[in-house]
Scaffold this motif. Structure first.
Motif, PDB file in Angstrom:
ATOM      1  N   ARG A 128     -12.568  -2.422  10.848  1.00  0.00           N
ATOM      2  CA  ARG A 128     -12.517  -1.968   9.460  1.00  0.00           C
ATOM      3  C   ARG A 128     -11.114  -1.619   8.964  1.00  0.00           C
ATOM      4  O   ARG A 128     -10.943  -1.323   7.793  1.00  0.00           O
ATOM      5  CB  ARG A 128     -13.408  -0.729   9.285  1.00  0.00           C
ATOM      6  N   LEU A 129     -10.126  -1.641   9.844  1.00  0.00           N
ATOM      7  CA  LEU A 129      -8.787  -1.210   9.466  1.00  0.00           C
ATOM      8  C   LEU A 129      -7.822  -2.387   9.465  1.00  0.00           C
ATOM      9  O   LEU A 129      -7.791  -3.178  10.407  1.00  0.00           O
ATOM     10  CB  LEU A 129      -8.283  -0.142  10.443  1.00  0.00           C
ATOM     11  N   THR A 130      -7.042  -2.502   8.390  1.00  0.00           N
ATOM     12  CA  THR A 130      -5.974  -3.502   8.333  1.00  0.00           C
ATOM     13  C   THR A 130      -4.671  -2.792   7.986  1.00  0.00           C
ATOM     14  O   THR A 130      -4.653  -1.870   7.160  1.00  0.00           O
ATOM     15  CB  THR A 130      -6.263  -4.584   7.276  1.00  0.00           C
ATOM     16  N   ILE A 131      -3.585  -3.219   8.630  1.00  0.00           N
ATOM     17  CA  ILE A 131      -2.269  -2.619   8.409  1.00  0.00           C
ATOM     18  C   ILE A 131      -1.276  -3.731   8.104  1.00  0.00           C
ATOM     19  O   ILE A 131      -1.212  -4.733   8.822  1.00  0.00           O
ATOM     20  CB  ILE A 131      -1.810  -1.822   9.644  1.00  0.00           C
ATOM     21  N   ALA A 132      -0.531  -3.548   7.027  1.00  0.00           N
ATOM     22  CA  ALA A 132       0.458  -4.552   6.616  1.00  0.00           C
ATOM     23  C   ALA A 132       1.829  -3.896   6.495  1.00  0.00           C
ATOM     24  O   ALA A 132       1.988  -2.894   5.786  1.00  0.00           O
ATOM     25  CB  ALA A 132       0.054  -5.177   5.284  1.00  0.00           C
ATOM     26  N   SER A 133       2.824  -4.455   7.196  1.00  0.00           N
ATOM     27  CA  SER A 133       4.200  -3.963   7.118  1.00  0.00           C
ATOM     28  C   SER A 133       4.992  -4.844   6.162  1.00  0.00           C
ATOM     29  O   SER A 133       4.834  -6.074   6.158  1.00  0.00           O
ATOM     30  CB  SER A 133       4.848  -3.979   8.506  1.00  0.00           C
ATOM     31  N   HIS A 134       5.864  -4.229   5.362  1.00  0.00           N
ATOM     32  CA  HIS A 134       6.614  -4.962   4.344  1.00  0.00           C
ATOM     33  C   HIS A 134       8.110  -4.960   4.656  1.00  0.00           C
ATOM     34  O   HIS A 134       8.603  -4.141   5.441  1.00  0.00           O
ATOM     35  CB  HIS A 134       6.352  -4.345   2.968  1.00  0.00           C
ATOM     36  N   ASP A 135       8.818  -5.890   4.022  1.00  0.00           N
ATOM     37  CA  ASP A 135      10.246  -6.045   4.278  1.00  0.00           C
ATOM     38  C   ASP A 135      11.049  -4.806   3.902  1.00  0.00           C
ATOM     39  O   ASP A 135      12.115  -4.551   4.474  1.00  0.00           O
ATOM     40  CB  ASP A 135      10.792  -7.257   3.508  1.00  0.00           C
ATOM     41  N   ASP A 136      10.550  -4.032   2.939  1.00  0.00           N
ATOM     42  CA  ASP A 136      11.294  -2.836   2.526  1.00  0.00           C
ATOM     43  C   ASP A 136      11.043  -1.645   3.445  1.00  0.00           C
ATOM     44  O   ASP A 136      11.518  -0.534   3.193  1.00  0.00           O
ATOM     45  CB  ASP A 136      10.949  -2.464   1.086  1.00  0.00           C
ATOM     46  N   GLY A 137      10.276  -1.857   4.524  1.00  0.00           N
ATOM     47  CA  GLY A 137      10.030  -0.791   5.489  1.00  0.00           C
ATOM     48  C   GLY A 137       8.780   0.020   5.230  1.00  0.00           C
ATOM     49  O   GLY A 137       8.402   0.862   6.056  1.00  0.00           O
ATOM     50  N   THR A 138       8.114  -0.208   4.104  1.00  0.00           N
ATOM     51  CA  THR A 138       6.884   0.528   3.817  1.00  0.00           C
ATOM     52  C   THR A 138       5.701  -0.132   4.524  1.00  0.00           C
ATOM     53  O   THR A 138       5.771  -1.287   4.955  1.00  0.00           O
ATOM     54  CB  THR A 138       6.612   0.587   2.305  1.00  0.00           C
ATOM     55  N   THR A 139       4.615   0.625   4.630  1.00  0.00           N
ATOM     56  CA  THR A 139       3.416   0.149   5.324  1.00  0.00           C
ATOM     57  C   THR A 139       2.187   0.463   4.484  1.00  0.00           C
ATOM     58  O   THR A 139       2.052   1.577   3.957  1.00  0.00           O
ATOM     59  CB  THR A 139       3.270   0.827   6.699  1.00  0.00           C
ATOM     60  N   ASP A 140       1.303  -0.518   4.363  1.00  0.00           N
ATOM     61  CA  ASP A 140       0.025  -0.318   3.681  1.00  0.00           C
ATOM     62  C   ASP A 140      -1.096  -0.346   4.715  1.00  0.00           C
ATOM     63  O   ASP A 140      -1.166  -1.263   5.548  1.00  0.00           O
ATOM     64  CB  ASP A 140      -0.227  -1.418   2.645  1.00  0.00           C
ATOM     65  N   ALA A 141      -1.958   0.658   4.670  1.00  0.00           N
ATOM     66  CA  ALA A 141      -3.123   0.712   5.554  1.00  0.00           C
ATOM     67  C   ALA A 141      -4.377   0.752   4.687  1.00  0.00           C
ATOM     68  O   ALA A 141      -4.431   1.481   3.686  1.00  0.00           O
ATOM     69  CB  ALA A 141      -3.064   1.937   6.456  1.00  0.00           C
ATOM     70  N   LEU A 142      -5.375  -0.032   5.071  1.00  0.00           N
ATOM     71  CA  LEU A 142      -6.623  -0.101   4.309  1.00  0.00           C
ATOM     72  C   LEU A 142      -7.799   0.052   5.262  1.00  0.00           C
ATOM     73  O   LEU A 142      -7.919  -0.686   6.245  1.00  0.00           O
ATOM     74  CB  LEU A 142      -6.733  -1.440   3.578  1.00  0.00           C
ATOM     75  N   PHE A 143      -8.646   1.038   4.982  1.00  0.00           N
ATOM     76  CA  PHE A 143      -9.859   1.245   5.778  1.00  0.00           C
ATOM     77  C   PHE A 143     -11.072   0.937   4.916  1.00  0.00           C
ATOM     78  O   PHE A 143     -11.211   1.454   3.807  1.00  0.00           O
ATOM     79  CB  PHE A 143      -9.944   2.687   6.283  1.00  0.00           C
ATOM     80  N   ARG A 144     -11.945   0.073   5.424  1.00  0.00           N
ATOM     81  CA  ARG A 144     -13.158  -0.311   4.696  1.00  0.00           C
ATOM     82  C   ARG A 144     -14.323   0.555   5.174  1.00  0.00           C
ATOM     83  O   ARG A 144     -14.721   0.486   6.341  1.00  0.00           O
ATOM     84  CB  ARG A 144     -13.480  -1.785   4.931  1.00  0.00           C
ATOM     85  N   TYR A 145     -14.863   1.364   4.276  1.00  0.00           N
ATOM     86  CA  TYR A 145     -16.028   2.186   4.610  1.00  0.00           C
ATOM     87  C   TYR A 145     -17.281   1.486   4.105  1.00  0.00           C
ATOM     88  O   TYR A 145     -17.407   1.188   2.911  1.00  0.00           O
ATOM     89  CB  TYR A 145     -15.932   3.579   3.981  1.00  0.00           C
TER      90      TYR A 145
END
Length: 366
Positions: free
Chosen positions: A286-303
Protein backbone atom coordinates in the motif's frame (compact mmCIF):
# COMPACT_ATOMS: atom_id res chain seq x y z
CA UNK A 1 -11.05 -14.11 45.80
CA UNK A 2 -11.81 -16.50 42.96
CA UNK A 3 -14.19 -15.27 40.27
CA UNK A 4 -14.69 -17.07 36.95
CA UNK A 5 -17.37 -14.73 35.63
CA UNK A 6 -16.52 -11.13 36.57
CA UNK A 7 -18.50 -8.36 34.93
CA UNK A 8 -16.53 -6.75 32.10
CA UNK A 9 -17.31 -3.09 31.38
CA UNK A 10 -14.43 -1.71 29.33
CA UNK A 11 -14.86 2.04 29.04
CA UNK A 12 -14.76 3.44 25.50
CA UNK A 13 -12.18 6.06 26.47
CA UNK A 14 -9.81 3.43 27.87
CA UNK A 15 -10.19 1.22 24.80
CA UNK A 16 -9.47 4.13 22.49
CA UNK A 17 -6.45 5.14 24.58
CA UNK A 18 -4.94 1.69 24.15
CA UNK A 19 -5.74 1.79 20.44
CA UNK A 20 -3.58 4.90 20.26
CA UNK A 21 -6.27 7.50 19.57
CA UNK A 22 -5.89 10.99 21.06
CA UNK A 23 -8.25 11.82 23.90
CA UNK A 24 -11.64 12.94 22.61
CA UNK A 25 -11.12 11.64 19.07
CA UNK A 26 -14.32 10.30 17.49
CA UNK A 27 -13.80 6.95 15.81
CA UNK A 28 -14.40 6.84 12.09
CA UNK A 29 -16.91 4.44 10.57
CA UNK A 30 -14.44 1.64 9.90
CA UNK A 31 -12.72 1.93 13.28
CA UNK A 32 -16.08 2.03 15.05
CA UNK A 33 -17.17 -1.07 13.16
CA UNK A 34 -14.01 -2.94 14.19
CA UNK A 35 -14.28 -1.82 17.82
CA UNK A 36 -17.95 -2.83 18.00
CA UNK A 37 -17.22 -6.22 16.44
CA UNK A 38 -14.45 -6.88 18.97
CA UNK A 39 -16.76 -6.06 21.88
CA UNK A 40 -19.52 -8.25 20.46
CA UNK A 41 -17.18 -11.20 19.93
CA UNK A 42 -15.87 -10.99 23.48
CA UNK A 43 -19.36 -10.66 24.96
CA UNK A 44 -20.25 -13.98 23.30
CA UNK A 45 -17.03 -15.93 23.72
CA UNK A 46 -14.85 -14.28 26.37
CA UNK A 47 -14.05 -16.12 29.61
CA UNK A 48 -12.50 -13.59 32.01
CA UNK A 49 -11.33 -14.53 35.49
CA UNK A 50 -9.83 -13.04 38.66
CA UNK A 51 -7.88 -14.70 41.45
CA UNK A 52 -6.36 -13.12 44.56
CA UNK A 53 -4.95 -14.18 47.90
CA UNK A 54 -3.25 -12.29 50.72
CA UNK A 55 0.29 -13.20 51.68
CA UNK A 56 1.01 -14.95 54.95
CA UNK A 57 4.20 -12.98 55.51
CA UNK A 58 5.99 -9.91 54.15
CA UNK A 59 9.54 -8.80 54.86
CA UNK A 60 10.86 -5.51 53.48
CA UNK A 61 14.64 -5.65 53.21
CA UNK A 62 17.30 -3.19 52.11
CA UNK A 63 16.79 -3.81 48.40
CA UNK A 64 14.25 -6.60 48.18
CA UNK A 65 10.92 -7.77 49.48
CA UNK A 66 10.26 -11.33 50.62
CA UNK A 67 6.74 -12.68 50.24
CA UNK A 68 5.96 -15.98 51.95
CA UNK A 69 9.66 -16.77 51.96
CA UNK A 70 10.27 -15.92 48.28
CA UNK A 71 12.53 -12.88 47.59
CA UNK A 72 11.84 -10.38 44.82
CA UNK A 73 14.17 -7.61 43.61
CA UNK A 74 11.48 -5.01 42.94
CA UNK A 75 13.05 -1.72 43.98
CA UNK A 76 10.18 0.65 43.28
CA UNK A 77 7.60 -1.69 44.80
CA UNK A 78 9.83 -2.12 47.84
CA UNK A 79 9.99 1.68 48.27
CA UNK A 80 6.23 2.04 47.98
CA UNK A 81 5.58 -0.71 50.54
CA UNK A 82 8.14 0.77 52.93
CA UNK A 83 6.79 4.32 52.65
CA UNK A 84 3.27 3.10 53.36
CA UNK A 85 4.26 0.83 56.24
CA UNK A 86 2.67 -2.14 54.48
CA UNK A 87 2.01 -5.20 56.62
CA UNK A 88 1.14 -7.60 53.79
CA UNK A 89 0.53 -7.83 50.07
CA UNK A 90 -2.25 -9.34 47.99
CA UNK A 91 -1.13 -11.45 45.04
CA UNK A 92 -3.46 -11.12 42.06
CA UNK A 93 -3.78 -12.90 38.73
CA UNK A 94 -6.29 -11.96 36.04
CA UNK A 95 -6.92 -13.16 32.53
CA UNK A 96 -9.12 -12.34 29.57
CA UNK A 97 -9.18 -16.04 28.66
CA UNK A 98 -7.32 -18.19 26.17
CA UNK A 99 -10.20 -17.92 23.70
CA UNK A 100 -9.45 -14.34 22.69
CA UNK A 101 -5.80 -15.16 21.97
CA UNK A 102 -6.85 -18.05 19.73
CA UNK A 103 -9.38 -15.91 17.87
CA UNK A 104 -6.86 -13.12 17.36
CA UNK A 105 -4.38 -15.62 15.95
CA UNK A 106 -7.06 -16.97 13.61
CA UNK A 107 -7.74 -13.46 12.30
CA UNK A 108 -4.03 -12.95 11.72
CA UNK A 109 -3.69 -16.25 9.89
CA UNK A 110 -6.69 -15.26 7.74
CA UNK A 111 -4.80 -12.06 6.78
CA UNK A 112 -7.19 -9.73 8.59
CA UNK A 113 -4.69 -7.43 10.36
CA UNK A 114 -7.23 -4.72 11.20
CA UNK A 115 -9.64 -7.15 12.87
CA UNK A 116 -6.69 -8.81 14.61
CA UNK A 117 -5.39 -5.51 15.97
CA UNK A 118 -8.71 -4.30 17.38
CA UNK A 119 -9.46 -7.63 19.07
CA UNK A 120 -5.91 -7.90 20.41
CA UNK A 121 -6.13 -4.46 21.97
CA UNK A 122 -9.59 -5.14 23.37
CA UNK A 123 -8.11 -8.13 25.18
CA UNK A 124 -5.53 -5.81 26.73
CA UNK A 125 -8.30 -3.42 27.76
CA UNK A 126 -10.14 -6.32 29.42
CA UNK A 127 -7.03 -7.20 31.42
CA UNK A 128 -6.60 -3.63 32.65
CA UNK A 129 -10.28 -3.51 33.59
CA UNK A 130 -10.00 -6.78 35.53
CA UNK A 131 -7.00 -5.49 37.48
CA UNK A 132 -8.92 -2.32 38.32
CA UNK A 133 -11.92 -4.40 39.37
CA UNK A 134 -9.75 -6.58 41.60
CA UNK A 135 -8.29 -3.45 43.18
CA UNK A 136 -11.77 -2.05 43.87
CA UNK A 137 -12.81 -5.27 45.61
CA UNK A 138 -9.66 -5.23 47.71
CA UNK A 139 -10.34 -1.59 48.63
CA UNK A 140 -13.84 -2.55 49.74
CA UNK A 141 -12.54 -5.34 51.99
CA UNK A 142 -9.71 -3.21 53.40
CA UNK A 143 -11.99 -0.27 54.10
CA UNK A 144 -14.05 -2.39 56.49
CA UNK A 145 -10.87 -3.31 58.35
CA UNK A 146 -9.57 0.27 58.48
CA UNK A 147 -6.74 -0.61 56.14
CA UNK A 148 -5.75 0.86 52.78
CA UNK A 149 -4.75 -0.76 49.49
CA UNK A 150 -1.82 0.60 47.49
CA UNK A 151 -1.49 0.84 43.68
CA UNK A 152 -0.67 -2.47 42.05
CA UNK A 153 2.76 -3.30 40.69
CA UNK A 154 3.79 -6.06 38.28
CA UNK A 155 6.92 -7.74 36.93
CA UNK A 156 7.96 -5.86 33.82
CA UNK A 157 7.30 -2.48 35.41
CA UNK A 158 10.30 -0.20 36.12
CA UNK A 159 12.91 -1.78 38.45
CA UNK A 160 11.16 -5.18 38.48
CA UNK A 161 12.47 -7.68 35.94
CA UNK A 162 9.78 -9.48 33.97
CA UNK A 163 11.66 -12.76 34.48
CA UNK A 164 10.34 -12.79 38.06
CA UNK A 165 6.89 -13.64 36.73
CA UNK A 166 7.76 -17.32 37.23
CA UNK A 167 8.40 -17.18 40.99
CA UNK A 168 5.39 -14.91 41.48
CA UNK A 169 3.14 -17.28 39.55
CA UNK A 170 4.41 -20.23 41.63
CA UNK A 171 3.42 -18.36 44.79
CA UNK A 172 -0.06 -17.83 43.40
CA UNK A 173 -0.44 -21.43 42.25
CA UNK A 174 0.90 -23.14 45.35
CA UNK A 175 0.28 -20.85 48.30
CA UNK A 176 -3.51 -20.73 48.52
CA UNK A 177 -6.28 -23.10 49.51
CA UNK A 178 -7.62 -23.03 45.95
CA UNK A 179 -5.69 -23.06 42.70
CA UNK A 180 -6.05 -20.62 39.84
CA UNK A 181 -9.39 -20.95 38.03
CA UNK A 182 -7.68 -21.23 34.62
CA UNK A 183 -4.39 -22.64 33.38
CA UNK A 184 -1.55 -20.13 33.34
CA UNK A 185 2.11 -20.60 32.51
CA UNK A 186 5.14 -18.33 32.81
CA UNK A 187 7.69 -18.93 30.08
CA UNK A 188 11.41 -18.62 30.66
CA UNK A 189 11.35 -15.13 29.14
CA UNK A 190 8.77 -14.07 31.72
CA UNK A 191 5.91 -13.80 29.25
CA UNK A 192 2.64 -15.40 30.28
CA UNK A 193 0.71 -18.02 28.36
CA UNK A 194 -2.05 -17.56 27.42
CA UNK A 195 -1.57 -13.95 26.47
CA UNK A 196 -3.89 -11.32 27.91
CA UNK A 197 -3.07 -12.37 31.47
CA UNK A 198 -1.43 -10.33 34.20
CA UNK A 199 0.12 -10.88 37.62
CA UNK A 200 0.07 -8.03 40.12
CA UNK A 201 0.95 -7.22 43.71
CA UNK A 202 -1.18 -4.88 45.84
CA UNK A 203 0.30 -3.64 49.10
CA UNK A 204 -1.94 -3.42 52.18
CA UNK A 205 -1.25 -1.08 55.09
CA UNK A 206 -3.00 -0.20 58.36
CA UNK A 207 -1.54 3.32 58.13
CA UNK A 208 -4.35 4.98 56.19
CA UNK A 209 -3.00 8.40 57.12
CA UNK A 210 0.24 7.75 55.21
CA UNK A 211 -1.67 6.84 52.06
CA UNK A 212 -3.76 10.00 52.26
CA UNK A 213 -0.69 12.17 52.88
CA UNK A 214 1.35 10.74 50.00
CA UNK A 215 -0.51 11.10 46.71
CA UNK A 216 1.70 8.52 44.98
CA UNK A 217 0.31 5.85 47.31
CA UNK A 218 -3.32 6.47 46.36
CA UNK A 219 -4.37 3.95 43.68
CA UNK A 220 -7.46 5.93 42.62
CA UNK A 221 -5.59 8.37 40.38
CA UNK A 222 -4.53 5.62 37.97
CA UNK A 223 -7.64 3.42 38.31
CA UNK A 224 -10.32 3.92 35.65
CA UNK A 225 -13.02 1.73 37.23
CA UNK A 226 -16.33 3.64 37.03
CA UNK A 227 -18.87 4.02 39.85
CA UNK A 228 -16.45 2.98 42.61
CA UNK A 229 -17.79 3.60 46.13
CA UNK A 230 -14.25 3.75 47.55
CA UNK A 231 -12.74 6.35 45.23
CA UNK A 232 -10.70 8.88 47.20
CA UNK A 233 -9.30 10.87 44.27
CA UNK A 234 -10.25 11.57 40.67
CA UNK A 235 -8.88 9.39 37.87
CA UNK A 236 -5.99 11.13 36.12
CA UNK A 237 -4.86 8.42 33.71
CA UNK A 238 -2.29 5.63 34.04
CA UNK A 239 1.02 6.44 35.76
CA UNK A 240 2.24 2.89 35.35
CA UNK A 241 2.81 1.35 31.92
CA UNK A 242 -0.37 -0.16 30.57
CA UNK A 243 -0.69 -3.90 30.12
CA UNK A 244 -0.03 -3.32 26.42
CA UNK A 245 3.18 -1.38 27.06
CA UNK A 246 4.50 -3.62 29.81
CA UNK A 247 3.80 -6.96 28.17
CA UNK A 248 4.91 -5.97 24.67
CA UNK A 249 8.30 -4.68 25.78
CA UNK A 250 7.54 -1.11 24.73
CA UNK A 251 9.61 1.52 26.52
CA UNK A 252 7.98 3.14 29.54
CA UNK A 253 8.53 6.88 29.82
CA UNK A 254 9.34 7.64 33.44
CA UNK A 255 11.40 10.80 33.10
CA UNK A 256 10.63 14.48 33.40
CA UNK A 257 9.15 16.54 30.59
CA UNK A 258 12.57 18.07 29.88
CA UNK A 259 14.20 14.64 29.76
CA UNK A 260 11.62 13.39 27.28
CA UNK A 261 12.00 16.53 25.18
CA UNK A 262 15.71 15.82 24.77
CA UNK A 263 15.10 12.37 23.32
CA UNK A 264 15.41 11.91 19.58
CA UNK A 265 12.01 12.37 17.86
CA UNK A 266 12.67 9.48 15.46
CA UNK A 267 13.87 6.00 16.34
CA UNK A 268 14.61 3.72 13.41
CA UNK A 269 14.32 0.72 15.73
CA UNK A 270 11.06 1.81 17.37
CA UNK A 271 8.51 -0.81 18.36
CA UNK A 272 4.88 -0.32 17.41
CA UNK A 273 1.61 -1.64 18.77
CA UNK A 274 0.80 -2.90 15.25
CA UNK A 275 2.68 -6.10 14.49
CA UNK A 276 5.81 -5.89 12.34
CA UNK A 277 4.32 -8.43 9.93
CA UNK A 278 1.30 -6.22 9.24
CA UNK A 279 3.50 -3.15 8.82
CA UNK A 280 5.74 -4.95 6.33
CA UNK A 281 2.73 -6.14 4.38
CA UNK A 282 1.18 -2.67 4.27
CA UNK A 283 4.52 -1.14 3.26
CA UNK A 284 4.84 -3.66 0.44
CA UNK A 285 1.28 -3.47 -0.86
CA UNK A 286 0.00 0.00 0.00
CA UNK A 287 2.98 2.35 0.24
CA UNK A 288 4.79 4.07 -2.63
CA UNK A 289 7.78 6.40 -2.24
CA UNK A 290 9.11 8.69 -4.96
CA UNK A 291 12.40 10.62 -4.73
CA UNK A 292 12.84 13.77 -6.83
CA UNK A 293 15.84 15.53 -8.33
CA UNK A 294 15.44 18.48 -5.97
CA UNK A 295 15.97 16.17 -2.98
CA UNK A 296 12.35 16.08 -1.84
CA UNK A 297 10.42 12.85 -1.29
CA UNK A 298 6.75 12.02 -1.80
CA UNK A 299 5.19 9.15 0.14
CA UNK A 300 1.69 7.85 -0.56
CA UNK A 301 -0.20 5.33 1.58
CA UNK A 302 -3.39 3.78 0.20
CA UNK A 303 -5.97 3.02 2.90
CA UNK A 304 -8.60 0.52 1.81
CA UNK A 305 -11.70 -0.04 3.91
CA UNK A 306 -15.43 -0.60 3.84
CA UNK A 307 -18.35 1.32 5.23
CA UNK A 308 -20.50 -0.11 8.01
CA UNK A 309 -22.67 -3.15 7.41
CA UNK A 310 -25.68 -1.00 6.49
CA UNK A 311 -24.12 -0.05 3.14
CA UNK A 312 -20.99 -2.23 2.98
CA UNK A 313 -19.31 -0.20 0.24
CA UNK A 314 -15.57 -0.37 -0.39
CA UNK A 315 -13.65 2.90 -0.35
CA UNK A 316 -10.06 4.08 -0.67
CA UNK A 317 -8.29 7.08 0.83
CA UNK A 318 -4.81 8.38 0.10
CA UNK A 319 -2.49 9.67 2.82
CA UNK A 320 0.19 11.79 1.14
CA UNK A 321 3.30 13.30 2.75
CA UNK A 322 6.03 15.41 1.13
CA UNK A 323 9.39 15.55 2.90
CA UNK A 324 12.18 18.06 2.41
CA UNK A 325 15.82 17.32 1.65
CA UNK A 326 18.10 15.12 3.73
CA UNK A 327 20.39 18.07 4.54
CA UNK A 328 17.37 19.77 6.13
CA UNK A 329 16.60 16.63 8.19
CA UNK A 330 13.54 15.71 6.09
CA UNK A 331 11.08 18.40 7.27
CA UNK A 332 7.40 17.75 6.50
CA UNK A 333 6.56 20.16 3.69
CA UNK A 334 3.03 18.99 3.02
CA UNK A 335 0.61 16.35 4.27
CA UNK A 336 -2.96 15.59 3.33
CA UNK A 337 -5.60 12.88 3.30
CA UNK A 338 -8.24 12.65 0.58
CA UNK A 339 -10.36 10.11 -1.31
CA UNK A 340 -8.55 8.25 -4.07
CA UNK A 341 -9.26 9.63 -7.54
CA UNK A 342 -12.60 8.30 -8.75
CA UNK A 343 -13.58 6.83 -5.36
CA UNK A 344 -17.29 7.10 -4.55
CA UNK A 345 -17.49 4.53 -1.77
CA UNK A 346 -16.76 7.14 0.89
CA UNK A 347 -19.96 8.97 -0.01
CA UNK A 348 -21.90 6.06 1.49
CA UNK A 349 -20.36 6.58 4.94
CA UNK A 350 -23.02 7.44 7.50
CA UNK A 351 -21.08 10.47 8.69
CA UNK A 352 -20.62 11.69 5.13
CA UNK A 353 -24.36 11.61 4.54
CA UNK A 354 -24.98 13.47 7.80
CA UNK A 355 -22.29 16.15 7.53
CA UNK A 356 -20.11 15.77 4.44
CA UNK A 357 -18.23 19.11 4.57
CA UNK A 358 -17.28 18.75 8.24
CA UNK A 359 -16.21 15.12 7.78
CA UNK A 360 -14.03 15.83 4.76
CA UNK A 361 -12.43 18.78 6.52
CA UNK A 362 -11.51 16.63 9.52
CA UNK A 363 -10.14 13.87 7.28
CA UNK A 364 -8.04 16.36 5.35
CA UNK A 365 -6.44 17.49 8.62
CA UNK A 366 -5.48 13.97 9.77
Amino acid sequence: MRDVSPLVEVQAAEYQRLLGYPRGRVLGDRALELATASRAWYARHGRPWIYARESRSLEIGAGTITVDGVPFAAGQLRTMLSDAGAESVVLVAVGAGAEIAREAQRLWDDEKPDEYFFLEIFGSAVVEHLVAQAGARLCAAADGERRAVLPHYSPGYPTWEITEQGPLLSLLQNGGDEGLPRELEAMESGMLRPKKSLLAVFGVTPHVDRVQALGTLVPCENCSLPRCDYRRRAYRGPRRPSEVEAMSGMAYEDGTESERAEQAPLNLHAQYSVSAKALRRWASERLTIASHDDGTTDALFRYEGTTCANASRAFEFHYAVTLGRREEHFPVLDQRCEPAPGDVGHTFMCRYRAAAPQLMERIAEE
